[in-house]
Design a protein around this motif. Structure first.
Motif, short mmCIF file in Angstrom:
data_model
loop_
_atom_site.label_atom_id
_atom_site.label_comp_id
_atom_site.label_asym_id
_atom_site.label_seq_id
_atom_site.Cartn_x
_atom_site.Cartn_y
_atom_site.Cartn_z
N SER A 46 0.83 -1.20 0.00
CA SER A 46 0.00 0.00 0.00
C SER A 46 0.86 1.26 0.00
O SER A 46 0.46 2.31 -0.51
CB SER A 46 -0.92 0.00 1.22
OG SER A 46 -0.15 -0.11 2.42
N SER A 47 2.06 1.15 0.59
CA SER A 47 2.98 2.29 0.63
C SER A 47 4.36 1.79 1.04
O SER A 47 4.50 0.67 1.54
CB SER A 47 2.49 3.33 1.64
OG SER A 47 2.53 2.80 2.97
N VAL A 48 5.36 2.64 0.84
CA VAL A 48 6.71 2.36 1.36
C VAL A 48 7.21 3.65 2.01
O VAL A 48 6.90 4.75 1.56
CB VAL A 48 7.68 1.90 0.26
CG1 VAL A 48 7.27 0.54 -0.27
CG2 VAL A 48 7.78 2.92 -0.85
N GLU A 49 7.99 3.46 3.06
CA GLU A 49 8.57 4.62 3.74
C GLU A 49 9.53 5.36 2.82
O GLU A 49 9.55 6.60 2.77
CB GLU A 49 9.29 4.16 5.01
CG GLU A 49 9.95 5.27 5.80
CD GLU A 49 10.71 4.75 7.00
OE1 GLU A 49 11.58 5.50 7.51
OE2 GLU A 49 10.45 3.61 7.44
N SER A 50 10.32 4.56 2.08
CA SER A 50 11.24 5.13 1.09
C SER A 50 11.68 4.01 0.17
O SER A 50 11.40 2.83 0.41
CB SER A 50 12.44 5.79 1.77
OG SER A 50 13.32 4.78 2.28
N ALA A 51 12.42 4.38 -0.88
CA ALA A 51 12.91 3.37 -1.83
C ALA A 51 13.86 2.39 -1.18
O ALA A 51 14.11 1.31 -1.73
CB ALA A 51 13.58 4.08 -3.01
N ALA A 52 14.37 2.71 0.00
CA ALA A 52 15.30 1.80 0.69
C ALA A 52 14.59 0.63 1.33
O ALA A 52 15.24 -0.34 1.73
CB ALA A 52 16.07 2.59 1.77
N PHE A 53 13.26 0.70 1.43
CA PHE A 53 12.49 -0.34 2.13
C PHE A 53 11.35 -0.85 1.24
O PHE A 53 10.18 -0.69 1.57
CB PHE A 53 11.93 0.21 3.44
CG PHE A 53 12.98 0.86 4.31
CD1 PHE A 53 14.00 0.11 4.85
CD2 PHE A 53 12.94 2.23 4.56
CE1 PHE A 53 14.97 0.70 5.66
CE2 PHE A 53 13.90 2.83 5.36
CZ PHE A 53 14.92 2.07 5.91
N PRO A 54 11.70 -1.49 0.10
CA PRO A 54 10.66 -1.93 -0.85
C PRO A 54 9.90 -3.16 -0.36
O PRO A 54 10.38 -3.91 0.50
CB PRO A 54 11.48 -2.25 -2.10
CG PRO A 54 12.80 -2.72 -1.55
CD PRO A 54 13.06 -1.85 -0.36
N ALA A 55 8.76 -3.41 -0.95
CA ALA A 55 7.94 -4.57 -0.59
C ALA A 55 8.69 -5.87 -0.83
O ALA A 55 8.60 -6.82 -0.04
CB ALA A 55 6.64 -4.55 -1.39
N ALA A 56 9.47 -5.92 -1.91
CA ALA A 56 10.18 -7.16 -2.27
C ALA A 56 11.18 -7.57 -1.21
O ALA A 56 11.56 -8.75 -1.13
CB ALA A 56 10.88 -6.98 -3.61
N ALA A 57 11.62 -6.66 -0.36
CA ALA A 57 12.61 -7.00 0.67
C ALA A 57 12.05 -7.95 1.71
O ALA A 57 12.82 -8.62 2.41
CB ALA A 57 13.10 -5.71 1.34
N ALA A 58 10.73 -8.05 1.82
CA ALA A 58 10.12 -8.93 2.82
C ALA A 58 10.04 -10.38 2.35
O ALA A 58 9.67 -11.26 3.14
CB ALA A 58 8.73 -8.43 3.19
N VAL A 59 10.39 -10.65 1.09
CA VAL A 59 10.32 -12.02 0.59
C VAL A 59 11.64 -12.45 -0.04
O VAL A 59 11.68 -13.41 -0.82
CB VAL A 59 9.17 -12.19 -0.44
CG1 VAL A 59 7.82 -11.97 0.22
CG2 VAL A 59 9.36 -11.26 -1.64
N ASP A 60 12.73 -11.75 0.30
CA ASP A 60 14.02 -12.07 -0.32
C ASP A 60 14.87 -13.03 0.51
O ASP A 60 15.96 -13.40 0.11
CB ASP A 60 14.81 -10.79 -0.61
CG ASP A 60 15.15 -9.99 0.65
OD1 ASP A 60 14.82 -10.46 1.76
OD2 ASP A 60 15.74 -8.90 0.52
N GLY A 61 14.39 -13.44 1.68
CA GLY A 61 15.13 -14.37 2.52
C GLY A 61 16.31 -13.75 3.24
O GLY A 61 17.09 -14.47 3.86
N ASP A 62 16.40 -12.44 3.20
CA ASP A 62 17.53 -11.72 3.82
C ASP A 62 17.01 -10.96 5.04
O ASP A 62 16.22 -10.00 4.89
CB ASP A 62 18.14 -10.76 2.80
CG ASP A 62 19.38 -10.04 3.33
OD1 ASP A 62 19.66 -10.12 4.55
OD2 ASP A 62 20.07 -9.38 2.52
N ASN A 63 17.45 -11.36 6.22
CA ASN A 63 17.00 -10.69 7.44
C ASN A 63 17.65 -9.32 7.65
O ASN A 63 17.35 -8.64 8.64
CB ASN A 63 17.28 -11.57 8.66
CG ASN A 63 16.34 -12.75 8.73
OD1 ASN A 63 15.16 -12.63 8.44
ND2 ASN A 63 16.88 -13.91 9.10
N GLY A 64 18.50 -8.91 6.72
CA GLY A 64 19.10 -7.59 6.80
C GLY A 64 18.36 -6.55 5.99
O GLY A 64 18.69 -5.37 6.03
#
Length: 246
Positions: A46-64
């Motif tokens: 629905s939104s992102v805080e900034s381009a540094a925190f995209p939706a795809a980052a939640a499904v990339d398997g990277d806890n960083g």
């Protein structure tokens, strides 16, 4: 000697029957090892805080890496699983900005949503939630923030299989199909050659079983078992309702 053989054989049969009864009562078809369905799948937020925190980052398997929404309630993150799936578990690994109130929802078209989990007492951290749902799309809807920030997830993982149960692992069963034959206060294992020494039992299978029965009696006995080649004898404590055996 014959009595000893009977006791050993009948004990084994009884243990197998009890084990079989346990499997029949608890051995529903078991799901195969769960499959991670969401890794690397297309996402929408629905939104992102900034381009540094995209939706795809939640499904990339990277806890960083993480998704972070704008600083508002009712923000959501959606995963497209590619096809309808049976969903068994969802893992949410929240950043410090977590949701106290949120729902897990499924949809087949991305428009009409069904809630499969809802809470107003979310704890943040890592939450592993057992659910039961189906759909191509899965989303987490953060209805109430726990902080002044938005909602933020390191990982949003969806586990399950295909509709209808997916790959099934059948649990082995031992099943004796034998009708009731008679009732006696006998037990040829616990009280051999002692008629009337036991509480009342209901007998199934071989029709001749009593306190004095030996193996040859079972071999030569008529049976109520299907198939008739099963010459075993089975017995259980008689069940009573209002002093009447059932």
């Amino acid at each position: 000697m014959k009595g000893s053989v009977l006791r050993i054989c009948t004990l084994l049969v009884t243990l197998l029957a009890l084990f079989g009864a346990y499997l029949v009562s608890t051995g529903q078809p078991a799901q195969a090892a769960e499959t991670l369905l969401s890794q690397g799948r297309p996402t929408l937020a629905s939104s992102v805080e900034s381009a540094a925190f995209p939706a795809a980052a939640a499904v990339d398997g990277d806890n960083g890496t993480r998704w972070a929404s704008s600083f508002a309630d009712n923000q959501w993150l959606r995963i497209d699983l590619g096809s309808p799936q049976a969903i068994n578990r969802v893992l949410l690994r929240w950043e410090a900005a977590y949701a106290r109130g949120f729902q897990l929802q499924t949809s087949n078209d991305g428009n009409q949503w069904t809630s499969i989990y809802s809470t107003t007492t979310g704890t943040g951290g890592e939450q592993s939630l057992v659910v039961n749902g189906n759909g191509r799309y899965v989303r987490v809807l953060a209805t109430q923030r726990a902080t002044q920030w938005g909602a933020s997830l390191f990982e949003f993982q969806v586990f399950g299989g295909t509709p209808g149960g997916g790959p099934i692992v059948r649990v082995a069963e031992f099943l004796a199909d034998c009708a009731f034959t008679h009732g006696l206060p006998d037990d040829p294992i616990v009280f051999p050659n002692m008629p009337g020494a036991s509480h009342m039992h209901s007998f199934f299978g071989a029709t001749v079983t009593n306190a004095n029965t030996v193996v040859q009696d079972l071999v030569n006995s008529p049976t109520t078992c299907d198939p008739a080649e099963d010459k075993s004898s089975y017995w259980v404590p008689t069940f009573y309702v209002n002093n009447q055996s059932v």
